[in-house]
Design a protein around this motif. Structure first.
Motif, short mmCIF file in Angstrom:
data_model
loop_
_atom_site.label_atom_id
_atom_site.label_comp_id
_atom_site.label_asym_id
_atom_site.label_seq_id
_atom_site.Cartn_x
_atom_site.Cartn_y
_atom_site.Cartn_z
N ASP A 115 0.85 -1.19 0.00
CA ASP A 115 0.00 0.00 0.00
C ASP A 115 0.89 1.25 0.00
N VAL A 116 0.87 1.98 -1.12
CA VAL A 116 1.75 3.15 -1.27
C VAL A 116 0.96 4.46 -1.23
N THR A 117 -0.22 4.42 -0.61
CA THR A 117 -1.09 5.60 -0.56
C THR A 117 -0.37 6.86 -0.07
N VAL A 118 0.52 6.72 0.92
CA VAL A 118 1.15 7.91 1.50
C VAL A 118 2.33 8.44 0.66
N LEU A 119 2.77 7.68 -0.34
CA LEU A 119 3.93 8.15 -1.11
C LEU A 119 3.55 9.32 -2.01
N ASP A 120 4.26 10.45 -1.87
CA ASP A 120 3.95 11.62 -2.71
C ASP A 120 4.85 11.68 -3.93
N VAL A 121 5.84 10.81 -3.98
CA VAL A 121 6.71 10.72 -5.16
C VAL A 121 7.04 9.24 -5.39
N ILE A 122 6.84 8.78 -6.61
CA ILE A 122 7.36 7.48 -7.01
C ILE A 122 8.23 7.73 -8.23
N ASP A 123 9.53 7.78 -8.00
CA ASP A 123 10.46 8.12 -9.08
C ASP A 123 10.99 6.85 -9.73
N SER A 124 12.02 7.01 -10.57
CA SER A 124 12.49 5.85 -11.33
C SER A 124 13.06 4.76 -10.42
N PHE A 125 13.73 5.18 -9.36
CA PHE A 125 14.29 4.17 -8.46
C PHE A 125 13.19 3.39 -7.74
N ALA A 126 12.19 4.12 -7.23
CA ALA A 126 11.08 3.47 -6.51
C ALA A 126 10.34 2.51 -7.44
N THR A 127 10.12 2.96 -8.68
CA THR A 127 9.41 2.11 -9.65
C THR A 127 10.21 0.84 -9.93
N ARG A 128 11.51 1.04 -10.14
CA ARG A 128 12.36 -0.12 -10.42
C ARG A 128 12.36 -1.10 -9.24
N THR A 129 12.40 -0.57 -8.03
CA THR A 129 12.43 -1.44 -6.85
C THR A 129 11.09 -2.15 -6.66
N LEU A 130 9.98 -1.43 -6.85
CA LEU A 130 8.67 -2.07 -6.72
C LEU A 130 8.51 -3.19 -7.75
#
Lengths: 133, 172
Positions: free
Chosen positions: B47-62
């Motif tokens: 659940d990533v509701t609280v994340l205000d930024v999902i950048d390239s690193f976060a996307t790659r890790t998810l």
């Protein structure tokens, strides 16, 4: 209203600090809605580039007015090894590491202006702006 | 801050509570890989509701987490991507190709299938009369029509980003 933030970038936690301060300053400068997220995301990408390639540096976020245009200016500076081939580094999908190769070209897509200058052995400076529409 | 991971039946629910640094994200990856094995989990909700930024690193890790857990026998669904975050991700050209996404925790559980569905009904049985009759706010939404009589105990807030978040469901 300070209208300027300087954030030293040394750890991955500093990336979070930089984008949070950027969001706050952008809000003060009159940006709203998805622009805030877009600016914060672009800051995150250039700050990470510092950690990945130069270990440390700084992000400076200021009011970015120019002529009649009002906006925000983000400078990411490091004194690292520099980027040997800037053109290649700016190709979407090109990565020297195990990345997506989206970081810097992605930040360029998110902002209205994007300039990168890099000198081998002296470091890299990225200057990007977004205007209020 | 370490992401708490709850076990619910065959599923794990990782509920992000605050902004995440790159290190936190990698810790989440390691924690999930460990627990999917330990609890023999079949599904994972992040659940990533609280994340205000999902950048390239976060996307790659998810994406890496989802693909890794798939190899360990568990399906992953990312829930709660906010409309502005989805907008920035699309502008960046980021996709969660091959990774399940759902609007919120409730739909994430539904995505993962029957067992959580039954647990969910059991937990909220008899709790709210109007819910058993179907909530009037939901009746016009096609995605809920097939289970409009199902009890619901989640909050009934409407999410304005429904359409844009749906558009992230590539590759399913």
């Amino acid at each position: 209203m300070a209208n300027e933030s300087r954030i030293p970038i040394r750890t991955t936690a500093d990336i979070v600090t930089a984008r949070q301060k950027g969001r706050i300053l952008a809000m003060e400068l009159g940006f709203d809605g998805s622009d805030l997220t877009v600016i914060a995301t672009a800051i995150s990408e250039v700050a990470r580039n510092i950690i990945d390639h130069a270990k440390s540096g700084e992000v400076i976020i200021t009011r970015g007015n120019q002529g009649g245009k009002r906006g925000i200016c983000v400078v990411a500076h490091d004194s690292g090894p520099g980027i040997a081939d800037v053109e290649q580094a700016m190709q979407y999908g090109y990565s020297t590491r195990n990345g997506l190769g989206i970081g810097l070209p992605g930040a360029k897509l998110l902002m209205d202006e994007f300039n990168i200058s890099s000198v081998a052995g002296q470091g890299t400076t990225i200057t990007m702006r977004k205007w209020r529409h | 801050m370490r992401v708490p991971i709850l076990k619910q039946g065959d599923y794990l629910i990782a509920s992000v509570q605050s902004v995440l640094s790159d290190d936190d994200l990698q810790l989440l990856r390691d924690d999930l890989a460990d627990r999917v094995g330990r609890f023999r989990s079949r599904g994972v909700i992040i659940d990533v509701t609280v994340l205000d930024v999902i950048d390239s690193f976060a996307t790659r890790t998810l994406r890496a987490i989802a693909h890794m857990l798939k190899l360990r026998g568990a399906h992953t669904v990312i829930v709660g991507i906010q409309p502005d975050v989805a907008f920035a991700m699309v502008q960046l050209g980021l996709t969660l190709a091959g990774v399940g996404t759902a609007l919120d925790l409730e739909e994430g559980l539904e995505y993962l299938g029957g067992r959580a569905h039954r647990l969910h009904e059991h937990r909220s049985f008899g709790s709210r009369e109007e819910d058993r009759l179907g909530h009037p706010l939901r009746t016009g939404r096609h995605s809920h029509e097939h289970h409009s009589s199902r009890p619901r105990d989640e909050d009934e807030n409407d999410h304005p980003g429904h359409a844009s978040q749906r558009s992230l469901e590539y590759g399913q």
